[in-house]
Design an enzyme around this catalytic site. Sequence first.
Site, mmCIF file in Angstrom:
data_model
loop_
_atom_site.group_PDB
_atom_site.id
_atom_site.type_symbol
_atom_site.label_atom_id
_atom_site.label_comp_id
_atom_site.label_asym_id
_atom_site.label_seq_id
_atom_site.Cartn_x
_atom_site.Cartn_y
_atom_site.Cartn_z
ATOM 1 N N GLU A 54 0.874 -1.123 0.062
ATOM 2 C CA GLU A 54 0.064 0.013 -0.106
ATOM 3 C C GLU A 54 0.975 1.103 -0.157
ATOM 4 O OE1 GLU A 54 0.053 -2.727 1.909
ATOM 5 O OE2 GLU A 54 -2.009 -2.951 2.600
ATOM 6 N N CYS A 86 -0.393 0.100 7.459
ATOM 7 C CA CYS A 86 -0.857 0.802 6.319
ATOM 8 C C CYS A 86 -2.393 1.478 6.433
ATOM 9 C CB CYS A 86 -1.240 -0.537 5.355
ATOM 10 S SG CYS A 86 0.539 -1.246 4.981
ATOM 11 N N GLY A 260 15.237 -36.650 -2.155
ATOM 12 C CA GLY A 260 15.168 -37.598 -3.077
ATOM 13 C C GLY A 260 14.080 -38.742 -3.029
HETATM 14 C C1 AOF Z 1 0.054 -5.110 4.402
HETATM 15 N N1 AOF Z 1 0.626 -5.011 3.118
HETATM 16 O O1 AOF Z 1 2.176 -5.468 1.700
HETATM 17 C C2 AOF Z 1 2.059 -6.901 3.523
HETATM 18 C C3 AOF Z 1 1.347 -7.238 4.835
HETATM 19 O O2 AOF Z 1 6.630 -7.022 10.337
HETATM 20 P P1 AOF Z 1 5.987 -6.070 9.427
HETATM 21 O O3 AOF Z 1 5.191 -5.084 9.906
HETATM 22 O O4 AOF Z 1 6.365 -5.750 8.080
HETATM 23 O O5 AOF Z 1 4.376 -6.650 9.129
HETATM 24 C C4 AOF Z 1 4.145 -7.997 8.618
HETATM 25 C C5 AOF Z 1 2.603 -8.342 8.604
HETATM 26 O O6 AOF Z 1 1.972 -7.353 7.938
HETATM 27 C C6 AOF Z 1 2.550 -9.665 8.030
HETATM 28 O O7 AOF Z 1 2.599 -10.738 8.729
HETATM 29 C C7 AOF Z 1 1.106 -9.620 7.384
HETATM 30 O O8 AOF Z 1 0.122 -9.736 8.418
HETATM 31 C C8 AOF Z 1 0.938 -8.235 7.004
HETATM 32 N N2 AOF Z 1 1.682 -8.131 5.521
HETATM 33 N N3 AOF Z 1 0.268 -6.232 5.214
HETATM 34 O O9 AOF Z 1 -0.789 -4.562 4.834
HETATM 35 C C9 AOF Z 1 1.573 -5.819 2.791
HETATM 36 N N4 AOF Z 1 3.076 -7.619 3.167
HETATM 37 ZN ZN ZN Z 2 0.667 -3.203 6.067
#
Ligand code: AOF
Ligand code: ZN
Length: 333
Positions: A54, A86, A260
């Site tokens: 985001e 986000c 394997g």
């Molecule tokens: C989002 N957008 O692109 C992703 C999300 O440790 P952090 O702060 O990077 O948070 C990781 C968590 O955020 C991950 O476990 C998942 O729940 C969420 N990932 N969320 O809004 C993103 N990659």
């Molecule tokens: Zn996020």
Amino acid sequence: MPASDRDHMLAAIASADRVRGSTAPNPWVGCAIVAADGARFTGATEPPPGRHAEVVALEAASGAARGSTAYVTLEPCSHHGRTGPCTDALMAAGVERVVVGTLDPDEKVNGRGVAALRSAGIEVSVGTAEDLVLDQLGPYLHHRTTGRPFVTLKLAASIDGRTAAPDGSSRWITGEAARTDVHRMRARCDAILVGAGTVRVDDPALDVRHVEGTNPRRYVLGSVPSDARVRPCTELSGPLPEVLDRLGADGVIDLLVEGGARVAHDLHSAGLVDRYVVYLAPMLFAGDDAHPMFVGAGASNISQVWRGRLVEVTTLGEDIRVTLEPGRRGGAR
Ligand code: AOF
Ligand code: ZN
């Protein structure tokens, strides 16, 4: 005809696809910000500790995000982790509507992202192109709900299911196109697991040299000779369910197992394989003395035979690739 919500979600999905294999332990998420005038800005998750999808898309959109609609494959996070929430970034940018592919089962999110957006007066809908998003994020959802990686078992054999001649010689059964395809799979997964026997016999590098992309982490069941090409790698031991728990705790979401035959048998018979990708070459060893794909006791009668669900059949050069997923048990129809 103006682009639909589904069209914009497809753009977010395509954006996420490009970062697959580079985001673990985080999911590969895609986002499209669609401005009031229809201009579209996309972004995808960066490798940790980078920005979430985001934020990448919002920064690309800049001022155009005010009054826009955001399409996100996964529910936006609302927690302070490696990055800020986000949900806050979407609100601060003035996004008016958020379209989510599917909810995030991660315990840090789990509905709280959608709730935070709604309580800020943002219109939120969930479930656009959800079938495609569930397909794309399947390994992530599996990891967050089981604590273990999604396990893909790769097998390569002759059409009669043999992997080597009686003297052990096996180069090359499948052709160039199939080998390149395996490298593509390696680039998209987070880690590869093989048995120590495979390392001793084949000395594989398990890298992605035929394609662009990042080399996955490499794990070996058993001990590895000091000069093996698979190094640097992590040596593992113990029962397979515990090995998978350990990999899950290491943040491996998408695991590729490349052999394997003993490892294939043990994982399969324990019901630990989530997807089978079988490459078959137009060859026949044509005897029961060639090496089999599985080593160990198999089904003892037809009612015990494993029957999978055929997901896809693709031709790759001279070879075919068959993808199966677990279905119901029982050999007889
Ligand atoms: C989002 N957008 O692109 C992703 C999300 O440790 P952090 O702060 O990077 O948070 C990781 C968590 O955020 C991950 O476990 C998942 O729940 C969420 N990932 N969320 O809004 C993103 N990659
Ligand atoms: Zn996020």
